[in-house]
Write a protein that holds these residues in place. Structure first.
Motif, mmCIF file in Angstrom:
data_model
loop_
_atom_site.group_PDB
_atom_site.id
_atom_site.type_symbol
_atom_site.label_atom_id
_atom_site.label_comp_id
_atom_site.label_asym_id
_atom_site.label_seq_id
_atom_site.Cartn_x
_atom_site.Cartn_y
_atom_site.Cartn_z
ATOM 1 N N SER A 94 0.829 -1.208 0.000
ATOM 2 C CA SER A 94 0.000 0.000 0.000
ATOM 3 C C SER A 94 0.864 1.259 0.000
ATOM 4 C CB SER A 94 -0.922 0.003 1.224
ATOM 5 O OG SER A 94 -1.593 1.243 1.341
ATOM 6 N N GLU A 95 0.466 2.233 -0.813
ATOM 7 C CA GLU A 95 1.163 3.516 -0.834
ATOM 8 C C GLU A 95 0.739 4.406 0.327
ATOM 9 O OE1 GLU A 95 3.488 4.719 -2.877
ATOM 10 O OE2 GLU A 95 3.634 2.916 -4.106
ATOM 11 N N ALA A 96 -0.373 4.073 0.998
ATOM 12 C CA ALA A 96 -0.871 4.871 2.114
ATOM 13 C C ALA A 96 -0.673 4.117 3.420
ATOM 14 C CB ALA A 96 -2.362 5.184 1.922
ATOM 15 N N PRO A 97 -0.336 4.818 4.503
ATOM 16 C CA PRO A 97 -0.198 4.151 5.806
ATOM 17 C C PRO A 97 -1.493 3.470 6.216
ATOM 18 C CG PRO A 97 0.712 6.372 5.884
ATOM 19 C CD PRO A 97 -0.014 6.252 4.576
ATOM 20 N N LEU A 98 -1.367 2.347 6.908
ATOM 21 C CA LEU A 98 -2.515 1.544 7.292
ATOM 22 C C LEU A 98 -3.004 1.924 8.685
ATOM 23 C CD1 LEU A 98 -1.302 -1.982 6.107
ATOM 24 C CD2 LEU A 98 -2.700 -0.334 4.844
ATOM 25 N N ALA A 99 -4.275 1.618 8.945
ATOM 26 C CA ALA A 99 -4.830 1.793 10.283
ATOM 27 C C ALA A 99 -4.222 0.768 11.232
ATOM 28 C CB ALA A 99 -6.352 1.630 10.241
ATOM 29 N N GLU A 100 -4.377 1.021 12.512
ATOM 30 C CA GLU A 100 -3.822 0.117 13.527
ATOM 31 C C GLU A 100 -4.347 -1.304 13.349
ATOM 32 O OE1 GLU A 100 -3.927 -0.283 18.409
ATOM 33 O OE2 GLU A 100 -4.355 1.633 17.450
ATOM 34 N N GLU A 101 -5.651 -1.440 13.069
ATOM 35 C CA GLU A 101 -6.227 -2.766 12.876
ATOM 36 C C GLU A 101 -5.649 -3.450 11.635
ATOM 37 O OE1 GLU A 101 -9.267 -0.201 14.969
ATOM 38 O OE2 GLU A 101 -7.827 0.013 13.360
ATOM 39 N N ASP A 102 -5.379 -2.665 10.594
ATOM 40 C CA ASP A 102 -4.815 -3.245 9.382
ATOM 41 C C ASP A 102 -3.366 -3.660 9.579
ATOM 42 O OD1 ASP A 102 -7.081 -3.167 7.808
ATOM 43 O OD2 ASP A 102 -6.723 -1.121 7.148
ATOM 44 N N LEU A 103 -2.634 -2.925 10.408
ATOM 45 C CA LEU A 103 -1.265 -3.343 10.714
ATOM 46 C C LEU A 103 -1.269 -4.685 11.453
ATOM 47 C CD1 LEU A 103 0.605 -0.076 11.791
ATOM 48 C CD2 LEU A 103 1.107 -1.535 9.826
ATOM 49 N N ALA A 104 -2.232 -4.849 12.372
ATOM 50 C CA ALA A 104 -2.347 -6.132 13.069
ATOM 51 C C ALA A 104 -2.710 -7.243 12.087
ATOM 52 C CB ALA A 104 -3.397 -6.029 14.178
ATOM 53 N N LEU A 123 -9.507 10.287 -1.943
ATOM 54 C CA LEU A 123 -8.380 9.375 -2.100
ATOM 55 C C LEU A 123 -7.805 9.025 -0.736
ATOM 56 C CD1 LEU A 123 -6.552 10.956 -5.167
ATOM 57 C CD2 LEU A 123 -8.305 9.176 -5.112
ATOM 58 N N PRO A 124 -7.474 7.765 -0.497
ATOM 59 C CA PRO A 124 -6.975 7.339 0.824
ATOM 60 C C PRO A 124 -5.493 7.663 0.984
ATOM 61 C CG PRO A 124 -7.091 5.456 -0.644
ATOM 62 C CD PRO A 124 -7.619 6.629 -1.430
ATOM 63 N N LEU A 125 -5.191 8.951 1.186
ATOM 64 C CA LEU A 125 -3.798 9.361 1.321
ATOM 65 C C LEU A 125 -3.226 8.953 2.665
ATOM 66 C CD1 LEU A 125 -4.053 12.852 -0.380
ATOM 67 C CD2 LEU A 125 -3.521 10.631 -1.386
ATOM 68 N N SER A 126 -4.085 8.652 3.628
ATOM 69 C CA SER A 126 -3.665 8.029 4.882
ATOM 70 C C SER A 126 -4.855 7.282 5.447
ATOM 71 C CB SER A 126 -3.180 9.068 5.897
ATOM 72 O OG SER A 126 -2.866 8.444 7.125
ATOM 73 N N GLY A 127 -4.636 6.037 5.857
ATOM 74 C CA GLY A 127 -5.731 5.248 6.412
ATOM 75 C C GLY A 127 -5.631 5.085 7.906
ATOM 76 N N LYS A 128 -4.734 5.844 8.546
ATOM 77 C CA LYS A 128 -4.452 5.588 9.955
ATOM 78 C C LYS A 128 -5.650 5.864 10.856
ATOM 79 C CE LYS A 128 0.546 6.194 9.803
ATOM 80 N NZ LYS A 128 1.701 6.938 10.306
#
Length: 703
Positions: free
Chosen positions: A179-189, A454-459
């Motif tokens: 992913s080009e955009a940072p992931l949310a905490e749940e997605d990192l898990a 656009l999902p420039l950040s998903g955090k």
């Protein structure tokens, strides 16, 4: 159900089917149709391909798979819990607030025990036995409501046929890891879970947090980590210690095994060049703590790794690029700052606005930006493009949001930039972004997709059903709008309050519904619940046609007890339906959006509903949290802050799919393939078409 299977269903709405197709349907066809009927009650259905594949499986296999799929989609829609309401007839027969309280007081005074405990100078609602606790069972609620009348306008989410679990897991892993955009905490898990079972890796891992998660898996498999900065090694140490790879919160480093220490120090020695040591002071204290665990003095053959900890302790100088740039700007030498930033394209573009305001020669800065644009990431280019377009007109305020969704506003005191300079910056960004976009072939865009940001950040965006990035706009259909919140406390009494703040077009003349005001003409509150050992639900019902305000902002307040990220469970969503449908307070097939509540704030502002001049309603996605007070948060106490935040988000021009679609069309194509952008893939697309939905929109952000 395996965690991997649930992930694939929830994130991609695809059902992995491993078993080979048989020759005869057997009773698998009947079982498949039973599953499809059960899915419809939750607002889901099988695609024709999925239904056909299931029909050729043994009936027992379909039943086993169906149980797992149904559990996954019910959780996705919030239907895995029983949603009771305080008033059994809600939204009918909700009493006036003061009348209801007075009735509780009369009832309490007739009870000798309660009357003896009551203090005449203080009326505490929690002292009333009938307040804040369900006075009826869920069975009583079922009996009090007519069955929902299904309508064609109800949500029906299609579940597609997937490949084998291994293939679907691999595809999801490669998409998230690359992913080009940072992931949310749940997605990192979720990425950590996927990385442990997938040997392949994407060609590029642009987000540093993702790289740390993958490096943890590489180290566990005996492979060297992929690092090119000293901070990459620090993130990996945090991952190995079960800490925060985003470095937003401190990590307590564990004792590392000798092999881990050696791998970390070798990786550090390979990247700790003099130019990169300047990154160390930014996380000086973390490096000191890590040095106590790694014992670099035991490895004399890795001298550059030891230099990292010398910089952290202050015995070696290593000025960072940022400090040198700040010194040049403070001394009135913007040209020198531009020269320094020439070797850091992303940093130069992030400072473009500041450099243009300070530099006497905008042309020189724009020339440097044009050179930097060719080497910066696509996400930086898109973020800057969004920033520049919002500088064309004065903003009511500036919104600052951290990775957890905590937000605050400040007045915009920046001097305006010359419109010709801004037009030049927009043109060079558009040219570079267009150059990087893939060849779309025949481009098909669903109109409902055009307003998706656009999902420039998903955090700050927790995964869920129907979720869109902050700033997205989507239509609202239906006569009734109903918000819901459900929570279950973990260890101590927890009281969440669902409220709605309603404003006019100028963000004033506010009214609200909450536990202090059960009804406000067109809006109605379901009743206050003050504890949730077994779970509790609250609702707010809005009759849109009767609304006397044009802006509706649902809010969830932590009144007492555990914050969102400590509760055993907490989620918010909204439903739309028509008046003749009736039904229970919660009906899963009418749920349009549902996601978990989590964040460091104690007031959640998930969405804002806006009425256009023609009377149509739209929803704009906020994903915001306010800090709030330690206890006793309520809508009356944050109405000014909430309205300022919402206004700043609503009036900001976000970069949406419409922009990318225009760039793709401008690129032109003679290719024979098809690219489809839409909420879901239609059945009639040609074979091999590329489908981009909100769940995979990050894949369209250019590298």
């Amino acid at each position: 159900m395996s965690d991997l299977e649930a992930l694939v269903i929830a994130r991609r709405l695809r059902v992995p089917v491993d078993a080979p197709a048989g020759a005869a349907p057997g009773w698998g066809e009947a079982a498949a149709r039973q599953l499809d009927a059960a899915l419809l009650t939750a607002g889901f259905t099988c695609s024709p391909a999925l239904l056909g594949r299931l029909s050729h499986l043994p009936g027992e296999a379909v039943l086993d798979l169906g149980v797992r799929v149904l559990a996954a989609v019910r959780t996705l829609a919030g239907d895995h819990v029983l949603h009771n309401a305080y008033f059994v007839d809600f939204p009918r027969n909700v009493p006036d607030t003061l009348e209801f309280w007075a009735g509780l007081l009369r009832q309490a005074l007739l009870d000798p025990v309660t009357a003896e405990r009551a203090r005449p100078e203080i009326v505490d609602l929690l002292d009333f036995p009938a307040y804040g606790r369900y006075q009826h069972t869920y069975a009583d609620l079922l009996a009090a409501h007519a069955e929902l009348v299904p309508l064609a306008s109800d949500r029906v989410t299609v579940l597609e046929l997937g490949g084998s679990l291994e293939a679907e897991t691999r595809a999801l892993f490669l998409s998230m890891a690359g992913s080009e955009a940072p992931l949310a905490e749940e997605d990192l898990a979720a990425l950590r879970l996927l990385a442990a079972s997938c040997a392949d890796e994407p060609e590029r891992i642009p987000v540093r947090e993702n790289r740390a998660v993958l490096n943890e898996a590489r180290l566990a498999a005996g492979r060297p980590p992929l690092v090119d900065t000293v901070t990459d090694v620090l993130r990996l140490a945090c991952a190995l210690s079960g800490g925060d790879v985003t470095l937003a919160t401190p990590t307590r480093f564990r004792s590392f095994r000798r092999a881990e220490r050696r791998a970390l120090l070798r990786a550090l020695d390979a990247v700790a060049t003099p130019a990169k040591l300047g990154d160390v002071p930014r996380h000086r204290e973390r490096w000191k703590r890590l040095g106590e665990r790694l014992h670099p003095h035991e490895y004399p053959l890795l001298p550059r790794a030891a230099q990292v900890f010398e910089v952290a302790r202050g015995t070696r100088e290593a000025p960072s690029l940022d400090s040198r740039v700040e010194a040049a700007l403070a001394d009135g030498r913007p040209a020198e700052a531009v020269t320094l930033l020439a070797n850091a394209p992303g940093a130069l573009l992030r400072r473009l606005d500041h450099l243009l305001r300070l530099s006497p020669s905008a042309r020189d800065v724009l020339d440097a930006a044009a050179r930097a644009a060719a080497h910066a990431s696509g996400r930086v280019l898109l973020s800057l493009r969004e920033h520049v377009q919002n500088r064309l007109s004065p903003a009511p305020g500036r919104v600052f949001t951290n990775r957890h969704g905590r937000a605050f506003t400040t007045p915009d005191s920046r001097p305006p930039l010359d419109r010709e300079v801004l037009a030049h910056a927009l043109a060079l960004l558009d040219e570079e972004i267009t150059r990087r976009l893939p060849d779309p072939g025949e481009l098909i865009v669903d109109p409902d997709m055009l307003g998706v940001a656009l999902p420039l950040s998903g955090k700050a965006v927790a995964p869920g059903l129907g979720m869109l990035p902050r700033g997205s706009i989507s239509p609202v259909d239906g006569e009734l709008l109903r918000f819901f919140v459900h929570w279950r406390q973990a260890e101590r009494r927890t009281d969440y309050d669902l409220s709605a703040l309603m404003l006019d077009d100028s963000y004033g003349d506010e009214i609200h519904v909450s536990w202090t005001n059960y009804s406000s003409g067109f809006a109605r509150y379901s009743g206050d619940l003050t504890e949730a050992p077994e779970g509790a639900s609250e609702f707010v019902d809005i009759r849109l046609a009767a609304a006397t305000r044009s802006i509706i902002i649902p809010q969830v307040h932590v009144y007492a007890g555990e914050p969102f990220d400590e509760a055993a469970e907490a989620f918010f969503g909204y439903m739309t339906r028509n008046d003749e449908q009736r039904g229970l307070p919660f009906e899963p097939r009418t749920v349009r959006m549902k996601s978990d509540l989590r964040g460091s704030g104690r007031v959640a502002l998930p969405l804002a509903f806006l009425r256009d001049g023609d009377g149509a309603w739209r929803v704009k996605w906020l994903h915001l949290y306010l800090k709030g007070y330690p206890d006793f948060n309520q809508v009356e106490g944050n109405r000014v802050t909430a309205s300022l935040l919402v206004r700043s988000i609503v009036e900001r021009e976000y970069l949406t799919v419409r922009y990318l679609a225009d760039r793709l069309r401008a690129k032109g194509s003679s290719a024979a393939h098809t690219t489809y952008l839409g909420p879901a893939a239609p059945a009639e697309l040609p074979e091999g078409a590329r489908v981009v939905t909100p769940a995979t929109l990050h894949e369209l952000i250019p590298a």
